[in-house]
Design a protein around this motif. Structure first.
Motif, PDB file in Angstrom:
ATOM      1  N   LEU A 191      -6.945  -9.210  13.330  1.00 41.67           N
ATOM      2  CA  LEU A 191      -8.039  -9.422  12.393  1.00 41.67           C
ATOM      3  C   LEU A 191      -9.097 -10.344  12.988  1.00 41.67           C
ATOM      4  N   LYS A 192     -10.320 -10.175  12.528  1.00 41.59           N
ATOM      5  CA  LYS A 192     -11.434 -11.004  12.985  1.00 41.59           C
ATOM      6  C   LYS A 192     -11.216 -12.450  12.548  1.00 41.59           C
ATOM      7  N   ASN A 193     -11.508 -13.391  13.449  1.00 43.50           N
ATOM      8  CA  ASN A 193     -11.397 -14.825  13.163  1.00 43.50           C
ATOM      9  C   ASN A 193     -10.000 -15.205  12.670  1.00 43.50           C
ATOM     10  N   SER A 194      -8.995 -14.569  13.244  1.00 47.92           N
ATOM     11  CA  SER A 194      -7.621 -14.852  12.845  1.00 47.92           C
ATOM     12  C   SER A 194      -6.687 -14.526  14.000  1.00 47.92           C
ATOM     13  N   ASP A 195      -5.566 -15.233  14.043  1.00 47.18           N
ATOM     14  CA  ASP A 195      -4.540 -14.944  15.046  1.00 47.18           C
ATOM     15  C   ASP A 195      -3.495 -13.976  14.517  1.00 47.18           C
ATOM     16  N   LEU A 196      -3.694 -13.495  13.288  1.00 43.78           N
ATOM     17  CA  LEU A 196      -2.698 -12.627  12.664  1.00 43.78           C
ATOM     18  C   LEU A 196      -2.682 -11.255  13.333  1.00 43.78           C
ATOM     19  N   LYS A 197      -1.501 -10.864  13.781  1.00 42.06           N
ATOM     20  CA  LYS A 197      -1.301  -9.557  14.393  1.00 42.06           C
ATOM     21  C   LYS A 197      -0.933  -8.554  13.304  1.00 42.06           C
ATOM     22  N   VAL A 198      -1.640  -7.441  13.264  1.00 40.57           N
ATOM     23  CA  VAL A 198      -1.422  -6.456  12.206  1.00 40.57           C
ATOM     24  C   VAL A 198      -1.243  -5.074  12.823  1.00 40.57           C
ATOM     25  N   VAL A 199      -0.797  -4.152  11.993  1.00 40.66           N
ATOM     26  CA  VAL A 199      -0.752  -2.745  12.383  1.00 40.66           C
ATOM     27  C   VAL A 199      -1.637  -1.959  11.425  1.00 40.66           C
ATOM     28  N   ILE A 200      -2.306  -0.961  11.972  1.00 44.93           N
ATOM     29  CA  ILE A 200      -3.179  -0.094  11.178  1.00 44.93           C
ATOM     30  C   ILE A 200      -2.575   1.304  11.168  1.00 44.93           C
ATOM     31  N   LYS A 201      -2.311   1.797   9.988  1.00 46.64           N
ATOM     32  CA  LYS A 201      -1.812   3.160   9.834  1.00 46.64           C
ATOM     33  C   LYS A 201      -2.970   4.037   9.390  1.00 46.64           C
ATOM     34  N   ASP A 253      -1.589   9.261   0.033  1.00 43.62           N
ATOM     35  CA  ASP A 253      -2.425   8.165  -0.454  1.00 43.62           C
ATOM     36  C   ASP A 253      -1.751   6.864  -0.047  1.00 43.62           C
ATOM     37  N   PHE A 254      -2.292   6.211   0.971  1.00 45.69           N
ATOM     38  CA  PHE A 254      -1.669   4.999   1.497  1.00 45.69           C
ATOM     39  C   PHE A 254      -1.709   3.839   0.509  1.00 45.69           C
ATOM     40  N   ARG A 255      -2.527   3.943  -0.539  1.00 43.74           N
ATOM     41  CA  ARG A 255      -2.524   2.892  -1.558  1.00 43.74           C
ATOM     42  C   ARG A 255      -1.199   2.876  -2.312  1.00 43.74           C
ATOM     43  N   LYS A 256      -0.578   4.040  -2.469  1.00 42.12           N
ATOM     44  CA  LYS A 256       0.746   4.096  -3.085  1.00 42.12           C
ATOM     45  C   LYS A 256       1.768   3.355  -2.229  1.00 42.12           C
ATOM     46  N   GLU A 257       1.672   3.545  -0.919  1.00 38.61           N
ATOM     47  CA  GLU A 257       2.593   2.845  -0.022  1.00 38.61           C
ATOM     48  C   GLU A 257       2.389   1.341  -0.103  1.00 38.61           C
ATOM     49  N   ALA A 258       1.127   0.902  -0.202  1.00 37.53           N
ATOM     50  CA  ALA A 258       0.853  -0.532  -0.338  1.00 37.53           C
ATOM     51  C   ALA A 258       1.438  -1.075  -1.642  1.00 37.53           C
ATOM     52  N   GLU A 259       1.306  -0.326  -2.732  1.00 34.99           N
ATOM     53  CA  GLU A 259       1.892  -0.739  -4.009  1.00 34.99           C
ATOM     54  C   GLU A 259       3.405  -0.856  -3.896  1.00 34.99           C
ATOM     55  N   ASN A 260       4.017   0.114  -3.228  1.00 30.67           N
ATOM     56  CA  ASN A 260       5.472   0.084  -3.072  1.00 30.67           C
ATOM     57  C   ASN A 260       5.923  -1.133  -2.271  1.00 30.67           C
ATOM     58  N   LEU A 261       5.180  -1.467  -1.212  1.00 30.46           N
ATOM     59  CA  LEU A 261       5.532  -2.637  -0.404  1.00 30.46           C
ATOM     60  C   LEU A 261       5.447  -3.919  -1.228  1.00 30.46           C
ATOM     61  N   MET A 281      -4.769  -4.679   3.405  1.00 30.48           N
ATOM     62  CA  MET A 281      -5.808  -3.863   2.778  1.00 30.48           C
ATOM     63  C   MET A 281      -5.396  -2.405   2.875  1.00 30.48           C
ATOM     64  N   SER A 282      -5.853  -1.610   1.923  1.00 28.26           N
ATOM     65  CA  SER A 282      -5.460  -0.202   1.920  1.00 28.26           C
ATOM     66  C   SER A 282      -6.529   0.642   1.255  1.00 28.26           C
ATOM     67  N   THR A 283      -6.648   1.861   1.743  1.00 23.27           N
ATOM     68  CA  THR A 283      -7.466   2.897   1.119  1.00 23.27           C
ATOM     69  C   THR A 283      -6.632   4.172   1.125  1.00 23.27           C
ATOM     70  N   GLN A 284      -7.238   5.266   0.719  1.00 20.49           N
ATOM     71  CA  GLN A 284      -6.477   6.514   0.668  1.00 20.49           C
ATOM     72  C   GLN A 284      -5.995   6.946   2.055  1.00 20.49           C
ATOM     73  N   ARG A 285      -6.790   6.684   3.109  1.00 23.32           N
ATOM     74  CA  ARG A 285      -6.441   7.158   4.450  1.00 23.32           C
ATOM     75  C   ARG A 285      -6.154   6.036   5.439  1.00 23.32           C
ATOM     76  N   THR A 290       1.072  -6.441   7.911  1.00 22.40           N
ATOM     77  CA  THR A 290       1.513  -7.384   8.935  1.00 22.40           C
ATOM     78  C   THR A 290       2.417  -6.699   9.952  1.00 22.40           C
ATOM     79  N   PHE A 291       2.345  -7.179  11.187  1.00 18.24           N
ATOM     80  CA  PHE A 291       3.160  -6.631  12.270  1.00 18.24           C
ATOM     81  C   PHE A 291       4.566  -7.213  12.195  1.00 18.24           C
ATOM     82  N   CYS A 292       5.572  -6.368  12.370  1.00 19.68           N
ATOM     83  CA  CYS A 292       6.974  -6.798  12.333  1.00 19.68           C
ATOM     84  C   CYS A 292       7.654  -6.414  13.640  1.00 19.68           C
ATOM     85  N   GLU A 293       8.360  -7.364  14.222  1.00 21.36           N
ATOM     86  CA  GLU A 293       9.091  -7.105  15.455  1.00 21.36           C
ATOM     87  C   GLU A 293      10.349  -6.297  15.152  1.00 21.36           C
TER      88      GLU A 293
END
Length: 354
Positions: A191-201, A253-261, A281-285, A290-293
């Motif tokens: 992410l911008k201005n952050s050290d947080l490592k993320v994954v984008i689906k 719809d990836f928003r459903k997956e975000a709700e489930n998480l 963050m999530s949208t339909q596509r 967060t990244f998990c080892e």
């Protein structure tokens, strides 16, 4: 002690054992049931994504059905993909080397056929009673090694979903994928201005249109077989097809997956034997989390672990499943090895991420 006193004493003990103790037990059971009813989590019910006519519903709207020409063209495409392989099987199954080569050709054909057939291939990997170990071993690649789309397409989808240049939101996005499934592929980012490592689906391009066409074909084939083949009527193929379509549609719809998480994180917030990625963050596509080892929980990887680590993982996995099924009334519906990550940095305290 006189006889009347002795009888009264025994009578009192018998009454205590036969009446008082069961009454106390029933009272305690009643209190426990009342407590569970009051503290039971509310049942989560999502609106159906496939209606009774087999139409796909996305973002509250019915997706228009493809034209007859488009469906016929898709049928011809599938015919050209699979029928030559069926003829080749007659010859190539005669020798083990040829048969192994034919399985690789079948794997490539399944990937080329699209997400519906990839899902069927993933299901085949779990059926030891129907398919040989050689078939399942090759088709396990469908868990996270499906053909990827170009990185330029990923950037295009991200820009459309974010409404701005992805590099405004992300410091960097790795062009190489860390996994690709039937619905989308995954990239590591920061992410911008952050050290947080993320994954984008990111969802594969044009996948909704492909799935809608395949829904129609699959449903038509199921109803035709159910009507004209009485021998398989007991399997109720139309109902199975609708269930399969609903399961696949829920992943569009990836928003459903975000709700489930978020629900899983709430349900397991007091446990330390399993964790879930945190959606950012999530949208339909698009889904950013967060990244998990961890390594995928394939049989080969699990077999390489020490016995005590496998024992701990089995206990933790069983506890997590029972928690979902018996307490939360909300279960993970896609627990194949590609969706289970194992972190064995410390083999005495292995970690599970779902």
């Amino acid at each position: 002690m006189t006889l009347p006193k002795l009888l009264r004493s025994r009578f009192a003990k018998i009454c205590g054992v036969t009446l008082v103790l069961p009454a106390a037990g029933l009272g305690g059971l009643s209190l426990y049931i009342n407590y569970r009813v009051r503290t039971r989590p509310q049942r989560v019910v999502f609106k159906p994504l496939v209606d009774h006519d087999g139409n796909l519903i996305l973002e509250g709207k019915v997706i228009p059905r493809p034209s007859t020409f488009s469906v016929v063209r898709r049928v011809v495409e599938l015919f050209l993909i699979f029928v030559p392989l069926a003829f080749l099987y007659v010859v190539m199954q005669l020798r083990s080397v040829w048969y192994h080569r034919w399985l690789h050709m079948l794997l490539a054909a399944v990937q080329r056929a699209g997400p519906v057939f990839v899902k069927i291939g993933q299901w085949a990997c779990t059926r030891e009673d129907l398919f040989s170990s050689e078939v399942r071993q090759i088709f396990k690649r469908l868990y996270n090694e499906v053909d990827v789309h170009p990185f330029a397409e990923t950037l295009r989808v991200l820009q459309e979903e974010l409404g701005e240049d992805p590099l405004v939101v992300f410091q960097r996005i790795e062009p190489a994928t860390v996994g690709s499934g039937s619905i989308g592929q995954v990239h590591i980012a920061q992410l911008k201005n952050s050290d947080l490592k993320v994954v984008i689906k990111v969802m594969h391009p044009n996948i909704v249109e492909t799935i809608v066409r395949d829904f129609m074909i699959l449903r038509t084939v199921a109803h035709t077989c159910h009507r004209w083949l009485p021998a398989i009527e007991r399997y109720n193929l139309p109902r199975l097809a609708d269930s399969f379509n609903t399961h696949l549609a829920a992943q569009l719809d990836f928003r459903k997956e975000a709700e489930n998480l978020e629900i899983f994180q709430h349900n397991f917030q007091k446990t330390n034997y399993v964790s879930f990625p945190r959606p950012i963050m999530s949208t339909q596509r698009m889904l950013v989390e967060t990244f998990c080892e961890g390594e995928a929980a394939t049989p080969e990887f699990l077999a390489s672990l020490p016995y005590h680590a496998r024992d701990v993982l089995a206990t933790k996995g069983l506890n997590a499943w029972c928690e979902m099924l018996l307490h939360d009334n909300f279960i993970h519906g896609d627990m194949h090895p590609g969706n289970i990550l194992i972190d064995c940095t410390d083999t005495h305290v292995p970690k599970i991420t779902l």
